[in-house]
Design a protein around this motif. Structure first.
Motif, PDB file in Angstrom:
ATOM      1  N   TYR A   1       0.823  -1.209   0.000  1.00 26.90           N
ATOM      2  CA  TYR A   1       0.000   0.000   0.000  1.00 26.90           C
ATOM      3  C   TYR A   1       0.860   1.264   0.000  1.00 26.90           C
ATOM      4  O   TYR A   1       0.503   2.271  -0.629  1.00 26.90           O
ATOM      5  CB  TYR A   1      -0.929   0.007   1.208  1.00 26.90           C
TER       6      TYR A   1
ATOM      7  N   ARG B   1       2.041   1.941  -3.642  1.00 26.14           N
ATOM      8  CA  ARG B   1       1.038   1.622  -4.653  1.00 26.14           C
ATOM      9  C   ARG B   1       1.120   2.584  -5.832  1.00 26.14           C
ATOM     10  O   ARG B   1       1.454   3.761  -5.663  1.00 26.14           O
ATOM     11  CB  ARG B   1      -0.360   1.672  -4.039  1.00 26.14           C
TER      12      ARG B   1
ATOM     13  N   GLU C   1      -2.973   4.127 -10.111  1.00 24.84           N
ATOM     14  CA  GLU C   1      -4.252   3.494 -10.474  1.00 24.84           C
ATOM     15  C   GLU C   1      -4.796   2.561  -9.397  1.00 24.84           C
ATOM     16  O   GLU C   1      -5.907   2.045  -9.521  1.00 24.84           O
ATOM     17  CB  GLU C   1      -4.101   2.719 -11.788  1.00 24.84           C
TER      18      GLU C   1
ATOM     19  N   PRO D   1      -6.556   1.210  -6.025  1.00 23.53           N
ATOM     20  CA  PRO D   1      -7.688   1.736  -5.249  1.00 23.53           C
ATOM     21  C   PRO D   1      -7.257   2.168  -3.853  1.00 23.53           C
ATOM     22  O   PRO D   1      -6.179   1.796  -3.376  1.00 23.53           O
ATOM     23  CB  PRO D   1      -8.632   0.529  -5.175  1.00 23.53           C
ATOM     24  N   ILE D   2      -8.100   2.964  -3.206  1.00 23.70           N
ATOM     25  CA  ILE D   2      -7.859   3.308  -1.808  1.00 23.70           C
ATOM     26  C   ILE D   2      -7.999   2.050  -0.961  1.00 23.70           C
ATOM     27  O   ILE D   2      -8.533   1.027  -1.421  1.00 23.70           O
ATOM     28  CB  ILE D   2      -8.844   4.392  -1.318  1.00 23.70           C
TER      29      ILE D   2
ATOM     30  N   ASN E   1      -9.289  -0.767   1.167  1.00 23.92           N
ATOM     31  CA  ASN E   1     -10.573  -1.378   1.482  1.00 23.92           C
ATOM     32  C   ASN E   1     -10.315  -2.880   1.630  1.00 23.92           C
ATOM     33  O   ASN E   1      -9.322  -3.407   1.124  1.00 23.92           O
ATOM     34  CB  ASN E   1     -11.621  -1.082   0.395  1.00 23.92           C
TER      35      ASN E   1
ATOM     36  N   ASP F   1      -9.803  -5.083  -1.918  1.00 29.85           N
ATOM     37  CA  ASP F   1      -8.635  -4.947  -2.786  1.00 29.85           C
ATOM     38  C   ASP F   1      -7.306  -5.081  -2.058  1.00 29.85           C
ATOM     39  O   ASP F   1      -6.260  -5.209  -2.708  1.00 29.85           O
ATOM     40  CB  ASP F   1      -8.679  -3.602  -3.509  1.00 29.85           C
ATOM     41  N   TRP F   2      -7.324  -5.036  -0.732  1.00 31.35           N
ATOM     42  CA  TRP F   2      -6.083  -5.095   0.032  1.00 31.35           C
ATOM     43  C   TRP F   2      -6.208  -6.112   1.164  1.00 31.35           C
ATOM     44  O   TRP F   2      -7.262  -6.216   1.791  1.00 31.35           O
ATOM     45  CB  TRP F   2      -5.749  -3.720   0.619  1.00 31.35           C
TER      46      TRP F   2
ATOM     47  N   TRP G   1      -1.803  -5.560  -2.342  1.00 32.18           N
ATOM     48  CA  TRP G   1      -2.876  -5.418  -3.336  1.00 32.18           C
ATOM     49  C   TRP G   1      -3.209  -6.792  -3.903  1.00 32.18           C
ATOM     50  O   TRP G   1      -2.317  -7.550  -4.315  1.00 32.18           O
ATOM     51  CB  TRP G   1      -2.405  -4.482  -4.442  1.00 32.18           C
TER      52      TRP G   1
ATOM     53  N   ASP H   1      -6.395  -9.344  -6.107  1.00 31.00           N
ATOM     54  CA  ASP H   1      -7.658  -9.540  -6.811  1.00 31.00           C
ATOM     55  C   ASP H   1      -8.377 -10.700  -6.142  1.00 31.00           C
ATOM     56  O   ASP H   1      -7.778 -11.762  -5.917  1.00 31.00           O
ATOM     57  CB  ASP H   1      -7.417  -9.880  -8.289  1.00 31.00           C
TER      58      ASP H   1
ATOM     59  N   ASP I   1     -19.303  -2.218  -3.454  1.00 31.55           N
ATOM     60  CA  ASP I   1     -18.980  -0.806  -3.609  1.00 31.55           C
ATOM     61  C   ASP I   1     -18.961  -0.100  -2.250  1.00 31.55           C
ATOM     62  O   ASP I   1     -19.498  -0.611  -1.258  1.00 31.55           O
ATOM     63  CB  ASP I   1     -19.996  -0.129  -4.525  1.00 31.55           C
TER      64      ASP I   1
ATOM     65  N   PHE J   1     -18.061  -2.382   0.979  1.00 31.93           N
ATOM     66  CA  PHE J   1     -16.879  -3.178   0.645  1.00 31.93           C
ATOM     67  C   PHE J   1     -16.978  -4.603   1.206  1.00 31.93           C
ATOM     68  O   PHE J   1     -16.096  -5.072   1.926  1.00 31.93           O
ATOM     69  CB  PHE J   1     -15.600  -2.508   1.171  1.00 31.93           C
TER      70      PHE J   1
END
Length: 224
Positions: free
Chosen positions: A89, A92, A95, A97-98, A100, A103-104, A120, A122, A149, A153
């Motif tokens: 993080y 990073r 591009e 994401p913040i 959450n 994603d992290w 990070w 997927d 969203d 999250f």
């Protein structure tokens, strides 16, 4: 909503028919499901939205145990930079994401070693075997309510355990009951009309058809 959680309820009647009891033509290789029931359990604490689906499968290769985490069932795929290093993080790229919890991941185990950092990732959809989508009706039109969203999250996708631990395939049908626990059902949906779409996946990664609930409000479910 201060917290959103999920869990799998008791599974009822997993093996109602198998072997030569039913002709093979009635058992598809791709899982086949239909929506059975939905109920809302209101309690003093977190409430449960419980869905029941009827399923049928030719091989019976349904379900994943907690130990089923090797590919293709691993929870996440770790993102790496061009040098092949994990992306944390603090370093990073623009591009990314913040922070959450989707994603992290914090202090993950990578190649049997704990990485003391925020990495990070997927999410791997094949880690789960039951997929739930929520739709809310506004001005006569349904649109998806995405838990993934912000600000939530999260997800109500999950796992149900293996029906058989043996590798010998056999036709199976039954009813699966899946309960979703949350402190926010009433505050989020109130008197809105909702619909829930459900899909399951076998261990060969065959996805079933999508089964949809009736269009209901939580109050209508409560009166059942």
């Amino acid at each position: 909503m201060s917290s959103v959680k999920k869990y799998i309820a008791i599974i009822f009647g997993l093996v109602l028919s198998y072997g030569c009891v039913t002709p093979p033509d009635n058992f598809p290789s791709v899982p086949e499901i239909s929506f059975e029931d939905m109920r809302f359990v209101n309690t003093a604490g977190a409430d449960s939205l419980v869905i029941s689906i009827r399923f049928k499968d030719a091989e019976g290769d349904l379900g994943l145990n907690p130990t089923d985490i090797d590919p293709p069932f691993q929870p996440v795929t770790f993102r790496r930079n061009q040098a092949g290093s994990l992306i944390n993080y603090s370093n990073r790229p623009p591009e990314a994401p913040i922070f959450n919890p989707i994603d992290w991941v914090i202090n993950p185990i990578v190649n049997n070693v704990v990485v003391r950092d925020t990495i990070w990732v997927d999410q791997n959809p094949n880690h789960n075997n039951i997929f739930v989508k929520f739709f809310i009706k506004r001005n006569g039109v349904f649109s998806e309510f995405r838990w993934e969203d912000p600000p939530f999250f999260t997800t109500f996708n999950g796992r149900f355990p293996r029906l058989f631990n043996s590798t010998d395939g056999q036709p199976v049908e039954g009813v699966l009951e899946y309960a979703m626990l949350s402190f926010g059902w009433q505050s989020i949906f109130r008197n809105d009309t909702i619909r829930i779409d459900v899909q399951i996946q076998d261990r060969a990664l065959n996805k079933s058809n999508v089964a949809s609930s009736p269009e209901v409000t939580l109050n209508q479910i409560n009166r059942r």
